[in-house]
Write an enzyme that holds these catalytic residues in place. Structure first.
Site: not given
Ligand code: NAD
Length: 521
Positions: A206, A264, A281, A315, A415
């Site tokens: 996906k 996550g 990740e 990232c 982030e």
């Protein structure tokens, strides 16, 4: 004979369908089908998603979404292929490797087209998309080679039950769901698909709804090389419902995810349903530590690549520069000069930077700029939407540098995932290490110094999974990739990347096969 003719005509229909998909219809591409159980099939949802070119806001494709019924079919297809028909799993490593090499060759042949699609869909400059596709080719070839090397082990064991021989073998995990983000759509997909398939698993894939086009290309290649039916299945649609179903499903043996830390965490909770194996990740807020003894020109060049590569939508971006106080002013002057001069424009025309992936994401990044100002950081350059000429229609943000930042500011802690970098200063080595580690994340980090011993001392102390000395950003399919702390669990790439998709089985053999005599009666 009839069967052969039937199969051939099915093949022709599929080929002409694929061509139709790739032709521009009325100025954009239409994808009405998805790939489940070795066939292009109609999805059950009546919702469509639009792929927008962020360089100019134009719709370049309309894709039919999938719904939960489609996800269930995809899971059933992968489950059947792994546990019942077993074709992929039971192939010899050599046969699987041959098919992976064919996939690599086909990606290489179509590299130009894939890179263009990726650049238009995501906004990354064309040369960066080309580099991604090239890395993807090598990733398939690497895993095709790796599965033909020895695995498992033999153990010297001491036993109270007679003479024993103990050894281990690796086996595929089973049905694997792979979920990816939008920042490196093709490459992040291949980092998962190549080892998962190499190990013999069956997959439901996906991609992020923001960037599905290069994945559709990938599946056309899978179809062309003839992977056994059900080995790979594609699902397109919202992560909150479809992705979450995959995380909860007891029929999915493993889920690997690349994306934000918040998602996550929700995957970890959902995966508890059947204690699924997971690989995560996640996000980062990585330190780039620069000592006073460096060549400033070189450090500026790498710092730019560290934060402005892929528009900062990386990232492992070096989004926190931590610099020795004595050279800060000189460094910032040069860094700002270079950042100001970066060229910005349509991704296909290979400017220094392209647009951010979407209007929404651009607005999120610009909100962080306002937040930074209100928190008291000094805006050195950039910090606004770039709208010159043709760029007025796209989602461009000028490279942005904030000085006088402190660790309590949200622009330092969170982030941002755009071309925004914060600067903090230190006077001692220990202070540099403390600032670098003052974060919830632990994905990456770098140290710049001409003192080799100092570089090794500091890099050893940085709590992060991927680190660089006197450079920033290079990644290789041969070396392990992944984070500490809230940046994830597990490692992709390298030998670790293959192990993630394998179970290890211990096999113990009784060498004497004599009556045991353990019990008295
Ligand atoms: P995201 O977490 O919003 O989405 C990632 C994927 O998860 C998408 O396919 C999305 O549809 C799906 N998803 C969303 N909600 C879900 C749910 N509840 N259950 C299952 N799946 C769900 O991330 P994004 O915005 O696409 O990507 C940016 C993030 O990815 C950043 O945080 C970045 O740091 C991270 N990232 C990490 C790495 C790494 O190697 N560590 C690499 C690239 C990107």
């Amino acid at each position: 004979l009839h069967q052969i003719i039937d199969e051939k005509s099915t093949l022709r229909t599929l080929k002409s369908y694929t061509k139709l998909c790739m032709n521009r219809i009325g100025g954009y591409m239409e994808y009405k089908k998805t790939y489940i159980n070795g066939c292009w099939v109609d999805g059950n949802s009546d919702k469509e998603l639009k792929a927008v070119n962020p360089s100019n806001g134009e719709v370049i494709a309309v894709i039919k979404e999938n719904n939960l019924d489609d996800v269930k079919s995809a899971v059933a297809s992968a489950k059947n292929a792994f546990y019942v028909t077993r074709q992929w799993r039971d192939m010899s490593a050599q046969e699987r490797a041959d098919i992976l090499l064919k996939i690599a060759d086909e990606v290489e042949k179509q590299a130009e087209e894939i890179a263009k699609i990726e650049s238009m869909d995501n906004g990354k400059p064309l040369r960066e998309a080309e580099a991604d596709v090239d890395d993807a080719v090598h990733c398939f070839r690497y895993y095709a080679g790796l599965i033909r090397t020895p695995t498992g082990g033999v153990y010297e064991v001491n036993s109270n039950f007679g003479r024993m021989h103990s050894y281990s073998v690796t086996e595929p995990v089973g049905v694997c769901a792979l979920i990816t983000p939008w920042n490196f759509p093709f490459l992040m997909g291949v980092w998962k698909l190549a080892p998962a398939l190499a190990a013999g698993n069956c997959v439901i894939f996906k991609p992020s709804s923001e960037t599905v086009l290069s994945t559709i290309k990938m599946f056309e290649i899978f179809d062309k090389v003839g992977l056994p039916a059900g080995t790979v299945n594609l699902i397109i649609g919202p992560g909150g419902s479809l992705g979450n179903y995959l995380a909860e499903s007891k029929d999915v043996d493993m889920l690997t995810f690349t994306g934000s830390t918040a998602v996550g965490q929700s995957i970890m909770r959902a995966a508890a349903s059947n204690v699924k194996r997971i690989g995560l990740e996640l996000g980062g807020k990585s330190p780039n530590v620069i000592f006073a003894d460096v060549d400033i020109e070189k450090a500026v060049e790498w710092a730019m690549l560290g934060i402005f590569f892929n528009q900062g939508e990386v990232c492992c971006a070096g989004s926190r520069i931590i610099i020795e106080k004595s050279i800060k002013d000189k460094f910032i002057k040069r860094f700002a000069e270079r950042a100001e001069k970066m060229t910005i424009g349509n991704s296909l025309e290979n400017y220094d930077m392209g647009p951010l992936v979407s209007e929404k994401h651009m607005n999120d990044v610009l909100k962080y700029v306002e937040l930074g100002k209100s928190e008291g950081a000094t805006l050195v350059c950039g910090g606004y939407r770039y709208t010159d000429g043709e760029c007025a229609k796209g989602f461009f943000v000028k490279p942005t540098i904030f000085d006088n930042c402190t660790s309590d500011m949200r622009i330092v802690r969170e982030e941002i995932f755009g071309p925004v970098v914060t600067i903090q200063t230190f006077e001692t080595e220990q202070e540099a290490i403390d600032l670098a580690n003052d974060t919830d994340y632990g994905l990456a980090g770098a140290v710049f110094t001409n003192d080799g011993a100092k570089a090794l001392r500091v890099i050893k102390e940085i709590r992060a999974g991927i680190t660089w000395i006197n450079c920033y950003n290079p990644a290789f399919c041969e070396a392990p990739w992944g984070g500490y702390k809230m940046s994830g669990i597990g490692r992709e790439l390298g030998t670790h990347g293959l192990e993630e998709y394998c179970e290890t089985k211990q096999i113990n053999i009784n060498l004497d096969n004599e009556q045991l005599g353990w019990y008295n009666n």
